[in-house]
Write a protein that holds these residues in place. Structure first.
Motif, PDB file in Angstrom:
ATOM      1  N   GLN A 181       7.371  35.799   2.829  1.00  0.00           N
ATOM      2  CA  GLN A 181       6.267  36.573   2.259  1.00  0.00           C
ATOM      3  C   GLN A 181       5.500  35.741   1.248  1.00  0.00           C
ATOM      4  OE1 GLN A 181       8.154  40.049   0.698  1.00  0.00           O
ATOM      5  NE2 GLN A 181       8.398  41.030   2.702  1.00  0.00           N
ATOM      6  N   THR A 182       6.209  34.991   0.442  1.00  0.00           N
ATOM      7  CA  THR A 182       5.561  34.148  -0.556  1.00  0.00           C
ATOM      8  C   THR A 182       4.716  33.079   0.125  1.00  0.00           C
ATOM      9  OG1 THR A 182       7.441  34.492  -2.030  1.00  0.00           O
ATOM     10  CG2 THR A 182       5.971  32.688  -2.576  1.00  0.00           C
ATOM     11  N   GLN A 183       5.267  32.451   1.163  1.00  0.00           N
ATOM     12  CA  GLN A 183       4.516  31.431   1.901  1.00  0.00           C
ATOM     13  C   GLN A 183       3.268  32.024   2.533  1.00  0.00           C
ATOM     14  OE1 GLN A 183       4.861  28.170   2.070  1.00  0.00           O
ATOM     15  NE2 GLN A 183       6.626  28.216   0.707  1.00  0.00           N
ATOM     16  N   GLN A 184       3.388  33.227   3.117  1.00  0.00           N
ATOM     17  CA  GLN A 184       2.226  33.872   3.733  1.00  0.00           C
ATOM     18  C   GLN A 184       1.175  34.202   2.681  1.00  0.00           C
ATOM     19  OE1 GLN A 184       3.884  37.217   5.764  1.00  0.00           O
ATOM     20  NE2 GLN A 184       4.664  36.012   7.487  1.00  0.00           N
ATOM     21  N   LEU A 185       1.621  34.662   1.521  1.00  0.00           N
ATOM     22  CA  LEU A 185       0.687  34.999   0.447  1.00  0.00           C
ATOM     23  C   LEU A 185      -0.065  33.763  -0.024  1.00  0.00           C
ATOM     24  CD1 LEU A 185      -0.268  37.323  -1.395  1.00  0.00           C
ATOM     25  CD2 LEU A 185       1.514  36.661  -2.994  1.00  0.00           C
ATOM     26  N   ILE A 186       0.641  32.640  -0.141  1.00  0.00           N
ATOM     27  CA  ILE A 186      -0.001  31.393  -0.562  1.00  0.00           C
ATOM     28  C   ILE A 186      -1.013  30.943   0.485  1.00  0.00           C
ATOM     29  CG2 ILE A 186       0.424  28.922  -0.954  1.00  0.00           C
ATOM     30  CD1 ILE A 186       3.034  29.741  -2.342  1.00  0.00           C
ATOM     31  N   GLN A 187      -0.651  31.074   1.771  1.00  0.00           N
ATOM     32  CA  GLN A 187      -1.563  30.641   2.830  1.00  0.00           C
ATOM     33  C   GLN A 187      -2.793  31.546   2.926  1.00  0.00           C
ATOM     34  OE1 GLN A 187       0.947  30.514   6.267  1.00  0.00           O
ATOM     35  NE2 GLN A 187       1.922  28.580   5.674  1.00  0.00           N
ATOM     36  N   GLN A 188      -2.652  32.830   2.545  1.00  0.00           N
ATOM     37  CA  GLN A 188      -3.769  33.758   2.617  1.00  0.00           C
ATOM     38  C   GLN A 188      -4.768  33.551   1.483  1.00  0.00           C
ATOM     39  OE1 GLN A 188      -1.986  37.630   2.674  1.00  0.00           O
ATOM     40  NE2 GLN A 188      -1.278  37.464   4.792  1.00  0.00           N
ATOM     41  N   HIS A 239      -8.636  29.163  -5.083  1.00  0.00           N
ATOM     42  CA  HIS A 239      -7.564  29.686  -5.946  1.00  0.00           C
ATOM     43  C   HIS A 239      -6.419  28.680  -6.059  1.00  0.00           C
ATOM     44  CE1 HIS A 239      -9.037  33.619  -6.892  1.00  0.00           C
ATOM     45  NE2 HIS A 239      -9.107  34.029  -5.627  1.00  0.00           N
ATOM     46  N   GLN A 240      -6.064  28.075  -4.952  1.00  0.00           N
ATOM     47  CA  GLN A 240      -4.979  27.096  -4.963  1.00  0.00           C
ATOM     48  C   GLN A 240      -5.357  25.893  -5.817  1.00  0.00           C
ATOM     49  OE1 GLN A 240      -4.132  26.271  -0.855  1.00  0.00           O
ATOM     50  NE2 GLN A 240      -3.119  28.248  -0.517  1.00  0.00           N
ATOM     51  N   VAL A 241      -6.610  25.455  -5.725  1.00  0.00           N
ATOM     52  CA  VAL A 241      -7.059  24.310  -6.525  1.00  0.00           C
ATOM     53  C   VAL A 241      -7.047  24.656  -8.000  1.00  0.00           C
ATOM     54  CG1 VAL A 241      -9.050  22.831  -7.028  1.00  0.00           C
ATOM     55  CG2 VAL A 241      -8.420  23.308  -4.655  1.00  0.00           C
ATOM     56  N   VAL A 242      -7.494  25.861  -8.348  1.00  0.00           N
ATOM     57  CA  VAL A 242      -7.499  26.282  -9.755  1.00  0.00           C
ATOM     58  C   VAL A 242      -6.067  26.374 -10.281  1.00  0.00           C
ATOM     59  CG1 VAL A 242      -8.030  28.211 -11.298  1.00  0.00           C
ATOM     60  CG2 VAL A 242      -9.719  27.464  -9.619  1.00  0.00           C
ATOM     61  N   LYS A 243      -5.174  26.934  -9.489  1.00  0.00           N
ATOM     62  CA  LYS A 243      -3.766  27.021  -9.916  1.00  0.00           C
ATOM     63  C   LYS A 243      -3.175  25.625 -10.137  1.00  0.00           C
ATOM     64  CE  LYS A 243      -2.300  31.398  -7.901  1.00  0.00           C
ATOM     65  NZ  LYS A 243      -1.391  32.021  -6.945  1.00  0.00           N
ATOM     66  N   ALA A 248      -4.813  22.833 -10.788  1.00  0.00           N
ATOM     67  CA  ALA A 248      -5.446  22.197 -11.949  1.00  0.00           C
ATOM     68  C   ALA A 248      -4.890  22.760 -13.247  1.00  0.00           C
ATOM     69  CB  ALA A 248      -6.963  22.401 -11.882  1.00  0.00           C
ATOM     70  N   THR A 249      -4.665  24.056 -13.286  1.00  0.00           N
ATOM     71  CA  THR A 249      -4.091  24.680 -14.477  1.00  0.00           C
ATOM     72  C   THR A 249      -2.676  24.168 -14.733  1.00  0.00           C
ATOM     73  OG1 THR A 249      -5.407  26.655 -14.041  1.00  0.00           O
ATOM     74  CG2 THR A 249      -3.559  26.894 -15.555  1.00  0.00           C
ATOM     75  N   ALA A 250      -1.878  24.088 -13.662  1.00  0.00           N
ATOM     76  CA  ALA A 250      -0.503  23.608 -13.806  1.00  0.00           C
ATOM     77  C   ALA A 250      -0.477  22.160 -14.281  1.00  0.00           C
ATOM     78  CB  ALA A 250       0.239  23.743 -12.482  1.00  0.00           C
ATOM     79  N   VAL A 251      -1.345  21.315 -13.714  1.00  0.00           N
ATOM     80  CA  VAL A 251      -1.392  19.907 -14.115  1.00  0.00           C
ATOM     81  C   VAL A 251      -1.845  19.791 -15.562  1.00  0.00           C
ATOM     82  CG1 VAL A 251      -2.606  17.725 -13.724  1.00  0.00           C
ATOM     83  CG2 VAL A 251      -1.669  19.000 -11.791  1.00  0.00           C
ATOM     84  N   THR A 252      -2.835  20.580 -15.948  1.00  0.00           N
ATOM     85  CA  THR A 252      -3.329  20.532 -17.328  1.00  0.00           C
ATOM     86  C   THR A 252      -2.253  20.973 -18.308  1.00  0.00           C
ATOM     87  OG1 THR A 252      -5.559  21.017 -16.539  1.00  0.00           O
ATOM     88  CG2 THR A 252      -5.137  21.350 -18.877  1.00  0.00           C
ATOM     89  N   ALA A 253      -1.599  22.114 -18.017  1.00  0.00           N
ATOM     90  CA  ALA A 253      -0.551  22.614 -18.920  1.00  0.00           C
ATOM     91  C   ALA A 253       0.619  21.635 -18.981  1.00  0.00           C
ATOM     92  CB  ALA A 253      -0.077  23.987 -18.455  1.00  0.00           C
ATOM     93  N   GLY A 254       1.054  21.153 -17.813  1.00  0.00           N
ATOM     94  CA  GLY A 254       2.169  20.209 -17.784  1.00  0.00           C
ATOM     95  C   GLY A 254       1.840  18.917 -18.492  1.00  0.00           C
ATOM     96  N   GLY A 255       0.647  18.393 -18.277  1.00  0.00           N
ATOM     97  CA  GLY A 255       0.239  17.158 -18.945  1.00  0.00           C
ATOM     98  C   GLY A 255       0.143  17.329 -20.446  1.00  0.00           C
ATOM     99  N   SER A 256      -0.406  18.474 -20.884  1.00  0.00           N
ATOM    100  CA  SER A 256      -0.504  18.740 -22.326  1.00  0.00           C
ATOM    101  C   SER A 256       0.875  18.795 -22.961  1.00  0.00           C
ATOM    102  CB  SER A 256      -1.238  20.057 -22.573  1.00  0.00           C
ATOM    103  OG  SER A 256      -2.536  20.004 -22.058  1.00  0.00           O
ATOM    104  N   LEU A 257       1.794  19.486 -22.312  1.00  0.00           N
ATOM    105  CA  LEU A 257       3.151  19.575 -22.857  1.00  0.00           C
ATOM    106  C   LEU A 257       3.843  18.216 -22.853  1.00  0.00           C
ATOM    107  CD1 LEU A 257       4.295  22.959 -21.295  1.00  0.00           C
ATOM    108  CD2 LEU A 257       3.719  22.510 -23.677  1.00  0.00           C
ATOM    109  N   LEU A 258       3.581  17.415 -21.833  1.00  0.00           N
ATOM    110  CA  LEU A 258       4.169  16.074 -21.775  1.00  0.00           C
ATOM    111  C   LEU A 258       3.627  15.197 -22.903  1.00  0.00           C
ATOM    112  CD1 LEU A 258       6.124  14.399 -20.132  1.00  0.00           C
ATOM    113  CD2 LEU A 258       4.206  13.625 -18.749  1.00  0.00           C
TER     114      LEU A 258
END
Length: 142
Positions: free
Chosen positions: A10-17, A22-26, A28-38
């Motif tokens: 279900q999670t895989q189907q939701l991601i593919q839908q 949205h995937q690019v924004v997610k 980019a947000t994850a990379v920004t947050a992770g990089g800031s914390l690093l």
């Protein structure tokens, strides 16, 4: 293996839908947050090393004074905390005993009465056994 985990499917189907944006924004947000914390983690480590380098000579110079002072303060704090804890425990026990003696039935009083009755019963039983044993030993020698 995926058929054993329907929630994973279900999670895989939701991601593919989701739309690609949205995937690019997610991501980019994850990379920004992770990089800031690093970066923050690296700055904290660098600051810790610099402060430790500065503080080490001071700690070595003042260690004959600081070590006994820290030990003394630790012992004082431990003593006061344990004294307070024992005082609170003593007051709690004394108030429980007062309520028990005055018949107000504090928590656990029934269990204490049951244990007292069991001990009294066992004591009576042991006394009877000792008397029987004494009669058997005393009666056999006469």
């Amino acid at each position: 293996m995926a058929e054993h985990y329907p929630q994973h499917q279900q999670t895989q189907q939701l991601i593919q839908q989701q739309p690609r944006s949205h995937q690019v924004v997610k991501a980019a947000t994850a990379v920004t947050a992770g990089g800031s914390l690093l970066v923050l983690s690296g700055l904290t480590l660098a600051g810790t090393v610099i402060l430790l380098t500065i503080a080490t000579p001071l700690l070595v110079i003042f260690s004959p004074v600081l070590v006994p002072a820290v030990i003394t303060v630790a012992l004082l704090i431990t003593g006061f905390l344990s004294s307070g804890g024992f005082g609170i425990a003593a007051i709690t026990v004394l108030s429980w005993i007062y309520r028990y003696v005055t018949g107000k039935q504090p928590p656990g009083a029934e269990q204490l009465d049951q244990a007292r009755l069991k001990l009294a019963g066992k004591a009576r039983e042991m006394k009877d056994r000792a008397e029987q044993f004494g009669q058997q030993v005393g009666g056999g020698t006469q």
